[in-house]
Scaffold this active site. Structure first.
Site, PDB file in Angstrom:
ATOM      1  CG  ASP A  62      -1.792   1.196   1.364  1.00  0.00           C
ATOM      2  OD1 ASP A  62      -1.673   2.140   0.535  1.00  0.00           O
ATOM      3  OD2 ASP A  62      -2.609   1.214   2.300  1.00  0.00           O
ATOM      4  CB  VAL A  63       2.007   3.589  -2.692  1.00  0.00           C
ATOM      5  CG1 VAL A  63       2.551   2.506  -3.605  1.00  0.00           C
ATOM      6  CG2 VAL A  63       0.683   4.145  -3.203  1.00  0.00           C
ATOM      7  CG  ASN A  89       1.238   2.922 -13.061  1.00  0.00           C
ATOM      8  OD1 ASN A  89       0.865   3.711 -13.906  1.00  0.00           O
ATOM      9  ND2 ASN A  89       0.546   1.843 -12.747  1.00  0.00           N
ATOM     10  CE1 TYR A 157      -5.560  10.610 -12.182  1.00  0.00           C
ATOM     11  CE2 TYR A 157      -5.678  12.371 -13.803  1.00  0.00           C
ATOM     12  CZ  TYR A 157      -5.239  11.121 -13.425  1.00  0.00           C
ATOM     13  OH  TYR A 157      -4.456  10.379 -14.287  1.00  0.00           O
ATOM     14  CE  LYS A 161      -1.854  11.199 -11.874  1.00  0.00           C
ATOM     15  NZ  LYS A 161      -0.832  10.164 -11.646  1.00  0.00           N
TER      16      LYS A 161
END
Length: 193
Positions: A62-63, A89, A157, A161
């Site tokens: 789990d990042v 990713n 999102y 980014k």
């Protein structure tokens, strides 16, 4: 498939872009730590690689969890001895909605995976890459066209980014003296895990 001793970690390796990148790296002879939340999807990725899948290490991770990320990098080092490439990713999104309807929990879940997860993995990659012989490596952060051309109702999102671009530029400068290079790839569509 050619054989070499180059080692990669791919987060979000069970589906989509992460899976495709993992399969391509394995086919090219890399040894690859496949990271993601769902073991069964990671195992499917390794199986789809055919004989090259023998060079895959499945590591459920789990990042968003610092201990889980530390374990991922420790297992990679213990198994393969080094790290040459990190492909950040892992990503998520929420359904498109007006900003005022977005809950704190939805905002935080996207920021935790898309940005904090990339930071935690980059931090561990720096620690490993600086201390190995030969030192250095490459870090690729999966960005999005949303950083330049956002869609309506996509604040969390799009914000993450944009931040990935800044993280990439900053780590590129910080890593230069240690032979660690950072770059950002650009996917055309939001990734969901």
């Amino acid at each position: 498939m050619r054989s070499h001793n180059t080692v990669a970690i791919v987060t979000g390796a069970g589906t989509g872009i992460g899976k495709a990148v993992s399969l391509a790296l394995l086919e090219d002879g890399y040894r690859v730590a496949l990271a993601g939340r769902r073991r069964e999807l990671l195992e499917q990725t390794a199986a789809e690689a055919g004989p090259a899948g023998a060079q895959a290490l499945v590591v459920p991770a789990d990042v968003t969890n610092p201990e889980s990320v530390r374990t991922l990098f420790a297992r990679t080092k213990d198994t393969f001895g080094r790290l040459d490439l990190l492909f950040n990713n892992a990503g998520t999104n929420v359904p498109a909605m007006p900003l005022e309807d977005l809950s704190y929990e939805q905002w935080k879940s996207v920021v935790d995976v898309n940005l904090t997860g990339a930071f935690l993995c980059t931090q561990e990659a720096f620690r490993l890459m600086k201390g190995q012989d030969p030192r250095g490596g490459r870090i690729i952060n999966n960005g999005s066209i949303s950083a330049q051309a956002p869609r309506p109702n996509s604040a969390p999102y799009t914000a993450t980014k944009h931040a990935i671009t800044g993280l990439t530029k900053s780590t590129s400068l910080d890593g230069r003296q240690y032979d660690i290079a950072s770059a950002r790839s650009t996917s055309a569509t939001p990734q969901r895990t």
